[in-house]
Design a protein around this motif. Sequence first.
Motif, PDB file in Angstrom:
ATOM      1  N   ARG A 154       0.818  -1.214   0.000  1.00  0.00           N
ATOM      2  CA  ARG A 154       0.000   0.000   0.000  1.00  0.00           C
ATOM      3  C   ARG A 154       0.850   1.261   0.000  1.00  0.00           C
ATOM      4  O   ARG A 154       1.892   1.337   0.642  1.00  0.00           O
ATOM      5  N   ASN A 155       0.352   2.296  -0.666  1.00  0.00           N
ATOM      6  CA  ASN A 155       0.955   3.624  -0.565  1.00  0.00           C
ATOM      7  C   ASN A 155       0.636   4.187   0.812  1.00  0.00           C
ATOM      8  O   ASN A 155      -0.483   4.092   1.297  1.00  0.00           O
ATOM      9  N   SER A 156       1.610   4.796   1.427  1.00  0.00           N
ATOM     10  CA  SER A 156       1.403   5.285   2.794  1.00  0.00           C
ATOM     11  C   SER A 156       0.510   6.523   2.829  1.00  0.00           C
ATOM     12  O   SER A 156      -0.201   6.735   3.799  1.00  0.00           O
ATOM     13  N   HIS A 157       0.553   7.335   1.772  1.00  0.00           N
ATOM     14  CA  HIS A 157      -0.195   8.607   1.744  1.00  0.00           C
ATOM     15  C   HIS A 157       0.114   9.485   2.952  1.00  0.00           C
ATOM     16  O   HIS A 157      -0.730  10.256   3.403  1.00  0.00           O
ATOM     17  N   ALA A 210       4.334  11.189  -4.662  1.00  0.00           N
ATOM     18  CA  ALA A 210       5.440  10.234  -4.625  1.00  0.00           C
ATOM     19  C   ALA A 210       5.608   9.597  -3.249  1.00  0.00           C
ATOM     20  O   ALA A 210       6.682   9.091  -2.922  1.00  0.00           O
ATOM     21  N   SER A 211       4.563   9.637  -2.421  1.00  0.00           N
ATOM     22  CA  SER A 211       4.680   9.047  -1.082  1.00  0.00           C
ATOM     23  C   SER A 211       5.046   7.573  -1.204  1.00  0.00           C
ATOM     24  O   SER A 211       4.539   6.871  -2.087  1.00  0.00           O
ATOM     25  N   PRO A 212       5.920   7.081  -0.334  1.00  0.00           N
ATOM     26  CA  PRO A 212       6.414   5.706  -0.487  1.00  0.00           C
ATOM     27  C   PRO A 212       5.374   4.670  -0.086  1.00  0.00           C
ATOM     28  O   PRO A 212       4.469   4.945   0.692  1.00  0.00           O
ATOM     29  N   THR A 213       5.536   3.489  -0.615  1.00  0.00           N
ATOM     30  CA  THR A 213       4.779   2.364  -0.077  1.00  0.00           C
ATOM     31  C   THR A 213       5.459   1.923   1.209  1.00  0.00           C
ATOM     32  O   THR A 213       6.622   2.259   1.472  1.00  0.00           O
ATOM     33  N   TYR A 214       4.721   1.172   2.026  1.00  0.00           N
ATOM     34  CA  TYR A 214       5.351   0.627   3.221  1.00  0.00           C
ATOM     35  C   TYR A 214       6.496  -0.315   2.838  1.00  0.00           C
ATOM     36  O   TYR A 214       7.510  -0.402   3.538  1.00  0.00           O
ATOM     37  N   ARG A 215       6.348  -0.990   1.687  1.00  0.00           N
ATOM     38  CA  ARG A 215       7.394  -1.885   1.216  1.00  0.00           C
ATOM     39  C   ARG A 215       8.678  -1.121   0.928  1.00  0.00           C
ATOM     40  O   ARG A 215       9.785  -1.590   1.214  1.00  0.00           O
ATOM     41  N   ASP A 216       8.540   0.106   0.372  1.00  0.00           N
ATOM     42  CA  ASP A 216       9.722   0.928   0.087  1.00  0.00           C
ATOM     43  C   ASP A 216      10.534   1.165   1.356  1.00  0.00           C
ATOM     44  O   ASP A 216      11.758   1.005   1.379  1.00  0.00           O
ATOM     45  N   ILE A 260      -8.133   2.530  -1.276  1.00  0.00           N
ATOM     46  CA  ILE A 260      -7.399   3.786  -1.467  1.00  0.00           C
ATOM     47  C   ILE A 260      -5.890   3.581  -1.365  1.00  0.00           C
ATOM     48  O   ILE A 260      -5.108   4.338  -1.942  1.00  0.00           O
ATOM     49  N   GLY A 261      -5.461   2.525  -0.673  1.00  0.00           N
ATOM     50  CA  GLY A 261      -4.034   2.241  -0.590  1.00  0.00           C
ATOM     51  C   GLY A 261      -3.431   1.816  -1.913  1.00  0.00           C
ATOM     52  O   GLY A 261      -2.203   1.799  -2.068  1.00  0.00           O
ATOM     53  N   PHE A 262      -4.285   1.479  -2.884  1.00  0.00           N
ATOM     54  CA  PHE A 262      -3.810   1.079  -4.207  1.00  0.00           C
ATOM     55  C   PHE A 262      -3.672   2.283  -5.138  1.00  0.00           C
ATOM     56  O   PHE A 262      -3.185   2.145  -6.262  1.00  0.00           O
ATOM     57  N   CYS A 263      -4.094   3.449  -4.653  1.00  0.00           N
ATOM     58  CA  CYS A 263      -4.171   4.639  -5.505  1.00  0.00           C
ATOM     59  C   CYS A 263      -3.078   5.648  -5.156  1.00  0.00           C
ATOM     60  O   CYS A 263      -2.381   5.520  -4.155  1.00  0.00           O
ATOM     61  N   ARG A 264      -2.983   6.670  -6.001  1.00  0.00           N
ATOM     62  CA  ARG A 264      -2.106   7.810  -5.754  1.00  0.00           C
ATOM     63  C   ARG A 264      -2.956   9.068  -5.681  1.00  0.00           C
ATOM     64  O   ARG A 264      -3.956   9.204  -6.386  1.00  0.00           O
ATOM     65  N   ILE A 265      -2.530   9.995  -4.827  1.00  0.00           N
ATOM     66  CA  ILE A 265      -3.240  11.264  -4.672  1.00  0.00           C
ATOM     67  C   ILE A 265      -2.492  12.316  -5.480  1.00  0.00           C
ATOM     68  O   ILE A 265      -1.357  12.688  -5.149  1.00  0.00           O
ATOM     69  N   ASP A 266      -3.138  12.810  -6.529  1.00  0.00           N
ATOM     70  CA  ASP A 266      -2.500  13.761  -7.429  1.00  0.00           C
ATOM     71  C   ASP A 266      -2.449  15.152  -6.801  1.00  0.00           C
ATOM     72  O   ASP A 266      -3.446  15.638  -6.254  1.00  0.00           O
ATOM     73  N   ASN A 267      -1.297  15.806  -6.843  1.00  0.00           N
ATOM     74  CA  ASN A 267      -1.160  17.157  -6.278  1.00  0.00           C
ATOM     75  C   ASN A 267      -0.785  18.186  -7.342  1.00  0.00           C
ATOM     76  O   ASN A 267      -0.260  19.249  -7.027  1.00  0.00           O
ATOM     77  N   SER A 268      -1.048  17.855  -8.622  1.00  0.00           N
ATOM     78  CA  SER A 268      -0.626  18.761  -9.701  1.00  0.00           C
ATOM     79  C   SER A 268      -1.345  20.099  -9.631  1.00  0.00           C
ATOM     80  O   SER A 268      -0.773  21.139 -10.012  1.00  0.00           O
ATOM     81  N   PHE A 318       3.522  26.110  -5.910  1.00  0.00           N
ATOM     82  CA  PHE A 318       3.978  25.475  -4.668  1.00  0.00           C
ATOM     83  C   PHE A 318       4.849  24.269  -4.988  1.00  0.00           C
ATOM     84  O   PHE A 318       4.504  23.432  -5.827  1.00  0.00           O
ATOM     85  N   ASN A 319       5.981  24.183  -4.307  1.00  0.00           N
ATOM     86  CA  ASN A 319       6.886  23.053  -4.467  1.00  0.00           C
ATOM     87  C   ASN A 319       6.955  22.270  -3.156  1.00  0.00           C
ATOM     88  O   ASN A 319       7.306  22.829  -2.103  1.00  0.00           O
ATOM     89  N   LEU A 320       6.617  21.003  -3.230  1.00  0.00           N
ATOM     90  CA  LEU A 320       6.611  20.143  -2.047  1.00  0.00           C
ATOM     91  C   LEU A 320       8.026  19.741  -1.682  1.00  0.00           C
ATOM     92  O   LEU A 320       8.810  19.320  -2.541  1.00  0.00           O
ATOM     93  N   GLU A 321       8.378  19.913  -0.423  1.00  0.00           N
ATOM     94  CA  GLU A 321       9.662  19.416   0.055  1.00  0.00           C
ATOM     95  C   GLU A 321       9.531  17.922   0.335  1.00  0.00           C
ATOM     96  O   GLU A 321       8.531  17.476   0.892  1.00  0.00           O
ATOM     97  N   SER A 322      10.530  17.158  -0.043  1.00  0.00           N
ATOM     98  CA  SER A 322      10.444  15.703   0.108  1.00  0.00           C
ATOM     99  C   SER A 322      10.450  15.311   1.575  1.00  0.00           C
ATOM    100  O   SER A 322      11.315  15.726   2.358  1.00  0.00           O
ATOM    101  N   ASP A 323       9.442  14.512   1.958  1.00  0.00           N
ATOM    102  CA  ASP A 323       9.404  13.957   3.313  1.00  0.00           C
ATOM    103  C   ASP A 323      10.143  12.628   3.400  1.00  0.00           C
ATOM    104  O   ASP A 323      10.411  12.131   4.484  1.00  0.00           O
ATOM    105  N   TRP A 324      10.446  12.049   2.242  1.00  0.00           N
ATOM    106  CA  TRP A 324      10.990  10.696   2.224  1.00  0.00           C
ATOM    107  C   TRP A 324      12.308  10.596   2.986  1.00  0.00           C
ATOM    108  O   TRP A 324      12.535   9.647   3.733  1.00  0.00           O
ATOM    109  N   HIS A 325      13.177  11.600   2.853  1.00  0.00           N
ATOM    110  CA  HIS A 325      14.472  11.543   3.536  1.00  0.00           C
ATOM    111  C   HIS A 325      14.281  11.517   5.050  1.00  0.00           C
ATOM    112  O   HIS A 325      14.920  10.731   5.758  1.00  0.00           O
ATOM    113  N   ASN A 326      13.377  12.378   5.552  1.00  0.00           N
ATOM    114  CA  ASN A 326      13.141  12.405   6.997  1.00  0.00           C
ATOM    115  C   ASN A 326      12.524  11.104   7.481  1.00  0.00           C
ATOM    116  O   ASN A 326      12.914  10.554   8.523  1.00  0.00           O
TER     117      ASN A 326
END
Length: 860
Positions: free
Chosen positions: A740-743, A779-785, A820-828, A835-843
């Motif tokens: 699942r995507n973590s969202h 681009a939120s990661p899956t739990y598997r990521d 909903i865990g199978f989907c992606r939430i579009d922020n375009s 607005f430019n999203l700062e990556s949360d993935w590193h944190n």
Amino acid sequence: MTLYVDLEKTRNANIDVAVFDILIVGAGAAGLTLARELSGQGLRLLIVESGSLEETQDHEALNAVEVDGVGGRQDLHFVRDMSPADRMKFRVTNTHIYDFRCRVFGGSAMAWSGEVAQFDVMDFYKREWVAQSGWPLSMEVLAPYMARAAQRLGVNPLLMNNRFWLSGQPIMPPEIDRLTSFSSYFWQIPRSLDGTNDAMRIGKDFRKENHHDVTVFLNATASAIRCDDGKVTGVQIISSMSGNRHIFVNVGYVVIAAGAVENARILLLSKDNKGTALGNKHDVVGRYLMDHPTTPLGSFSAPTLGGVASMFGVFTLVAKHRAFMYSHGLSVTPIVQEQQRLTNMAVRANACLSSGNLIQTLARHVNRNSARKIEYVNLDVVCEQPPLPQNRVTLSRHRDLLGLQIPKIAWDAGEQVRRGVMEIGALLAREFQVAGIGGFQLSPSVTARDPANIFLPQRGHSSGTTRMGLDVASSVVDPNSQVHEIKGLYAAGTSVFPTSGHVDPTLMTIALSIRLADHLRECFASQRLSELTNKASLDDISPLVLVTGATGNLGTEIVTQLLAKGYRVRGQFHRRLPTDGRVEWVQADFSKIDQTDADLDVLLGGVSAVIHLAASRPGAPAMHVANEVNLERLVRACVRNGIKYLGHASSIAVYGSPTNRLITESNPLLNLNVAIDKQFFENGTMREYARSKRAEEAVISKYAQHMHVDLYRIAMVRRSCELEQCLAWGRATRIATMYRNSHYISPHNVARAVSHLLQISLNDGKTVGIDAFNIADIASPTYRDLYHHVGRQRLFYIPLFFDLLKGLAMGKRLSRRLPIGFCRIDNSKLRSTGFNLESDWHNFLSVALARDGEQVKIGT
């Protein structure tokens, strides 16, 4: 995470004991409820527990008491020993000659039978035939706290009498309907949260939770409370086993929540400047000791046991998408109580099993699915005991291993209760015969009509030793549970009960603890507001922005962003206390049904824009009021006050279970005119939350012609330390859900997006209309990521099958809708505004790596 410190094991002399706002003595149902309610509210809490995380015989030795009179009779010990074998892990008759107490984290709830019920309305009244009866609080005042307590225990709805049958799901047995002096009474059974068939264990559940602002001292016995000039100054603590460590904690608020016996004991051990025991100016501390005297009234013979089980067994009520279990008994009607001058009493069925002569309620027998044959069924009477001053706790001349005087108990059920048992026994036998309930035989002690023959041991529900009242001459604490004339000293738990009713005290204990937590929060809120000064210049002409829910995780970040951009901020808060002196703080509660237009106009005075975050969480009792009723009142007030901009925190839940994998703002929303369970394949609590968020958007859209509105459809807001929960998942959960995507999105990024949209609206002069933005990380990661990035082993998983099966089970049909865990939430759309999203993935990843390296599992 919750910090646990064992005073017997740690040798760190630098433990900081001067940083706490509230000290709670005792980690039982009352103390842990207080901690749960106050945690996360901007307060620092210390729990002092005399026991350890597990029960031991050495700790139980500290429960020794001296007993005077009939309470110490050996025949009563025998009757108490016939209680269920699993009541206590270490039961020593010589130690436990009065009461059932567990000196362990979790308190006596570690050994309770797990049945709760609500007090009767009559229990709160002043009854002329019950000495010292009457509460200073009414059922109406306590009702909302009862509802919150039921939610804490996972039991609901609170249907304790004949109203249960009005639901129409179970049908009242006709024999019960024929009774005139008795009415149905129901006990509920809160179950453990760990998936076992055990009763809820509050201590074990608390240990699974994360309370970063709570410190627990284990093996720490509070030996005395210190006061100066009518105000608490601190608590003296001794290490429980060795007695070698002595610590004084300097703190201005203390709550004793150690049970009726120990609450009285610690007050009697603590002296004021004049040498008088705290709260004992009128010699009331320890008096009015009560319990629930209990004895068999009679039994049913073998040929009638099937009918008895159908009448006095377990009934199931389906509500709120759950099945709730109710154990059925009988209570004496108020009219009969008054006519016969009886205390409140109830009758319950207990099964005697063929193996081991074990006695247990029919409810527990059914739930444990015991294969042992029932030999016969007793009907036990559980009695309310009148509060008599001669029943009391004092201090013995004997001392425990720590050198502290042990409690001395004087207790007797009393003549009124014994006479009442004989009266209702005879009355019950007559009414059973008339109603067609056969096979019931009164016990010889009841038919003998001799009160001296009736054994009435305690049920282990001690109460009343620091009773609540308005008269200082006959009570110890006031209606707010504060000890009379001592600021900052409170008592919690059964010791404050003015009368005890006949029910297990756990629900009332938790309700009163929740009420006390609200009171303490109000005290600190007033204190905090007086300390904080708004540092913004009075002639500052920058826009004033109201942020509701401004002390929450998201609210705090948004306030920080707005202040950095030069806005003035007015912050509304309810529970979590404020700390930022740059903000103009206002306390308001959006869950109150009596919210007035005048209150809202004051809140909005001088405001240019509103960012509305305040809302009730999934499952909250007041969700409809907070999220819909008061939202509409707020929006109308915005129109009245000429507010230019309203930003509202919605949720991606308004999309339900979508029909396509990429969710944009043009996706269909939940249709409020169609059953939500056909549109959203989640549990009942989340479906109701999604419906509420969709209803919010519908409410706001009615007023969009008067101002500019932005709807923030926010993904799951989580701090970086929360995503790594997947590292503690079991194998089955990983296989079913790892794809699942973590969202997840951080509060920091949401706050940046909100302040960005606000600035665009105010700078560009947008006037009226409504717009919606997905605030999410596509681009939120899956739990598997995350699982793989921290080096965990790859494993086989099923990426959609289980979720589709769940959707089929919940929606009762095949559907094109996707989990909903199978989907992606579009922020375009949000990005198109610049607005430019700062990556949360590193944190997220760095925190997960640190946690995994420490081998720390979330919630433990």
